[in-house]
Design a protein around this motif. Structure first.
Motif, short mmCIF file in Angstrom:
data_model
loop_
_atom_site.label_atom_id
_atom_site.label_comp_id
_atom_site.label_asym_id
_atom_site.label_seq_id
_atom_site.Cartn_x
_atom_site.Cartn_y
_atom_site.Cartn_z
N VAL A 225 0.84 -1.20 0.00
CA VAL A 225 0.00 0.00 0.00
C VAL A 225 0.87 1.25 0.00
CG1 VAL A 225 -1.80 1.28 1.23
CG2 VAL A 225 -1.86 -1.22 1.18
N ILE A 226 1.90 1.24 0.82
CA ILE A 226 2.80 2.39 0.91
C ILE A 226 3.51 2.63 -0.42
CG2 ILE A 226 4.89 3.25 2.02
CD1 ILE A 226 4.03 1.73 4.53
N GLN A 227 3.89 1.55 -1.11
CA GLN A 227 4.61 1.68 -2.38
C GLN A 227 3.68 1.95 -3.56
OE1 GLN A 227 6.75 -2.04 -2.45
NE2 GLN A 227 8.49 -1.21 -1.29
N GLY A 228 2.35 1.82 -3.35
CA GLY A 228 1.41 2.13 -4.42
C GLY A 228 1.00 0.96 -5.27
N ASP A 229 1.47 -0.26 -4.94
CA ASP A 229 1.05 -1.44 -5.71
C ASP A 229 -0.41 -1.77 -5.42
OD1 ASP A 229 3.64 -1.78 -6.78
OD2 ASP A 229 4.28 -2.80 -4.96
N THR A 230 -0.86 -1.50 -4.20
CA THR A 230 -2.26 -1.63 -3.83
C THR A 230 -2.67 -0.33 -3.14
OG1 THR A 230 -1.72 -2.59 -1.67
CG2 THR A 230 -2.04 -4.14 -3.50
N GLN A 231 -3.98 -0.16 -2.91
CA GLN A 231 -4.46 1.10 -2.36
C GLN A 231 -5.17 0.95 -1.01
OE1 GLN A 231 -5.13 0.31 -5.83
NE2 GLN A 231 -3.14 1.32 -6.09
N MET A 232 -5.40 -0.27 -0.56
CA MET A 232 -6.10 -0.46 0.71
C MET A 232 -5.81 -1.85 1.25
SD MET A 232 -9.81 -0.61 -1.15
CE MET A 232 -9.17 0.48 -2.45
N VAL A 233 -5.98 -2.01 2.56
CA VAL A 233 -5.73 -3.30 3.19
C VAL A 233 -6.50 -3.37 4.50
CG1 VAL A 233 -3.68 -2.51 4.47
CG2 VAL A 233 -3.91 -4.93 3.86
N SER A 234 -7.00 -4.55 4.81
CA SER A 234 -7.69 -4.80 6.08
C SER A 234 -6.85 -5.80 6.86
CB SER A 234 -9.10 -5.36 5.83
OG SER A 234 -9.73 -5.67 7.05
N LEU A 235 -6.20 -5.31 7.93
CA LEU A 235 -5.28 -6.16 8.68
C LEU A 235 -5.35 -5.84 10.17
CD1 LEU A 235 -2.02 -6.09 6.52
CD2 LEU A 235 -3.52 -8.06 6.90
N ALA A 236 -4.70 -6.68 10.96
CA ALA A 236 -4.63 -6.44 12.39
C ALA A 236 -3.89 -5.13 12.67
CB ALA A 236 -3.91 -7.60 13.08
N PRO A 237 -4.29 -4.39 13.70
CA PRO A 237 -3.66 -3.09 14.00
C PRO A 237 -2.16 -3.16 14.17
CG PRO A 237 -5.65 -3.39 15.31
CD PRO A 237 -5.39 -4.70 14.63
N LEU A 238 -1.67 -4.26 14.72
CA LEU A 238 -0.24 -4.39 14.95
C LEU A 238 0.56 -4.18 13.67
CD1 LEU A 238 2.19 -5.18 16.71
CD2 LEU A 238 1.69 -7.57 16.20
N ALA A 239 0.01 -4.67 12.56
CA ALA A 239 0.72 -4.57 11.29
C ALA A 239 0.58 -3.20 10.65
CB ALA A 239 0.21 -5.65 10.33
N VAL A 240 -0.50 -2.49 10.98
CA VAL A 240 -0.84 -1.25 10.28
C VAL A 240 -0.47 0.02 11.03
CG1 VAL A 240 -2.77 0.09 9.35
CG2 VAL A 240 -2.70 -2.39 9.02
N MET A 241 -0.70 0.04 12.35
CA MET A 241 -0.62 1.28 13.11
C MET A 241 0.75 1.98 13.08
SD MET A 241 -3.60 1.91 13.77
CE MET A 241 -3.21 3.45 14.60
N PRO A 242 1.88 1.26 13.08
CA PRO A 242 3.16 1.99 12.99
C PRO A 242 3.25 2.86 11.75
CG PRO A 242 3.54 -0.25 13.71
CD PRO A 242 2.10 -0.19 13.31
N GLN A 243 2.72 2.36 10.61
CA GLN A 243 2.75 3.14 9.38
C GLN A 243 1.72 4.26 9.40
OE1 GLN A 243 5.20 2.72 7.42
NE2 GLN A 243 5.93 0.79 8.27
#
Length: 353
Positions: A225-243
């Motif tokens: 998502v950060i690199q622009g290959d995808t635009q959204m993701v549904s994941l556990a907060p642990l994986a997402v919140m730092p970003q």
């Protein structure tokens, strides 16, 4: 004068013969007794050895297979709880990452391992429940080839979007998808996971087409998502919140029935117009056929680990809510999850090659 020849004393010879026969017979009897004793030992030795082995368990390190990459939420759970459980068991618990196929490779490795308690695993919704409906030739049956040890943790997913979309809430995202069917991609950690099912629910509501791009781990999915290959993701907060905290992504909703205490300003899916709630849970399993005394020892060690105040605090800091229990409770929960997600999977026509 004739010499008188002395004849052998036949009675003496007879006595010697009798003694020899008695000695031979006695020896034969001893050998027969030894043979019988040995046979009994062979017949009785296997169960005694197995019982002794279970009593001595564990006598060497235990391998804990994680079916996702290092840094994923199952990996963090395994290392945190496994390390604490090893203190109770008195042997190291060695974590092995075997990622791929939405968790099927690593979970299948547990199912095919020797049922001796020295290879166990952690896994999630997809490979433990949903994939039975999604994969035509799943190489294992989680309800037959795996033995539940204990439920681990609940963790709600958060829906995060790329800053490039310029949306602030679910309503805006859904409107964007309606106007641009097929234009956007979403990242997931595999077919049948909550990261896919939550997005499929949004697709159904928007009547749009968003392309799924599966990744071997949650860090890889987030990076896409950060690199622009995808635009959204549904994941556990642990994986997402730092970003998110670094300003590289934006969270717009959570999948739990109630808002997360750690994210009180983020609405739930239901509050945002998507009638869905679910947990990206984690559990601990062993190969089917693992002796009950060993399952009981493992259960006791992992349950104690997840009830340790220090471990509970660390899990909650990672957005995980521990809920350990009995093997029977975990088995019942898995069956309930199948009943819950089965109709959604069938309605969406989710299948894997």
């Amino acid at each position: 004068m004739r010499t008188k020849l002395l004849r052998p004393d036949r009675s003496h010879r007879s006595n010697l013969s009798t003694e020899s026969e008695r000695t031979v017979n006695a020896r034969r009897q001893i050998l027969r007794t030894l043979a019988t004793t040995t046979a009994c030992a062979v017949l009785l030795g296997a169960p005694w050895t197995a019982a002794q082995a279970q009593g001595d368990y564990p006598a060497k390190p235990i391998h804990l297979i994680v079916p996702f990459g290092a840094g994923s939420t199952p990996d963090v759970f395994a290392r945190l709880v496994g390390d604490q459980a090893s203190k109770t068991l008195g042997q190291p618990i060695v974590v092995e990452n075997r990622a791929g196929a939405g968790g099927n490779i690593g979970t299948g490795a547990v199912a095919k391992a020797a049922p001796d308690g020295y290879t166990i695993g952690v896994s999630i919704t997809g490979p433990l429940v949903n994939n039975t409906l999604i994969y035509k030739n799943l190489p294992y049956d989680p309800f037959k080839d795996l033995a539940p040890i204990t439920f681990g943790v609940h963790q709600g997913n958060v829906l995060a979007v790329s800053n490039s979309l310029h949306v602030d809430n679910m309503k805006q995202l859904m409107e964007l998808l309606r106007k641009n069917p097929g234009k956007y991609n979403y990242a997931s950690v595999g077919v049948g996971t909550l990261s896919q099912l939550s997005m499929e629910a949004i697709k159904a509501l928007t009547h749009s087409y968003v392309v799924q791009v599966p990744y071997a781990s949650s860090p890889a999915a987030v990076m896409s998502v950060i690199q622009g290959d995808t635009q959204m993701v549904s994941l556990a907060p642990l994986a997402v919140m730092p970003q998110v905290e670094a300003g590289k992504m934006k969270v717009i909703a959570v999948s739990t029935a109630k808002r997360l205490p750690q994210l009180p300003n983020v609405p739930t899916f239901r509050e945002s117009g998507v009638p869905l709630d679910g947990s990206a849970w984690i559990g601990v399993v062993a190969p089917a056929g693992t002796p009950k005394p060993i399952i009981d020892k493992l259960n006791a060690a992992f349950v104690a680990a997840m009830r340790d105040p220090a471990i509970v605090s660390k899990l909650r800091a990672q957005y995980m809510e521990p809920e350990p229990g009995t093997p029977a409770q975990f088995e019942a929960f898995m069956k309930a999850e199948l009943a819950k997600w089965g109709p959604i999977i069938k309605r969406a026509g989710i299948k894997a090659d």
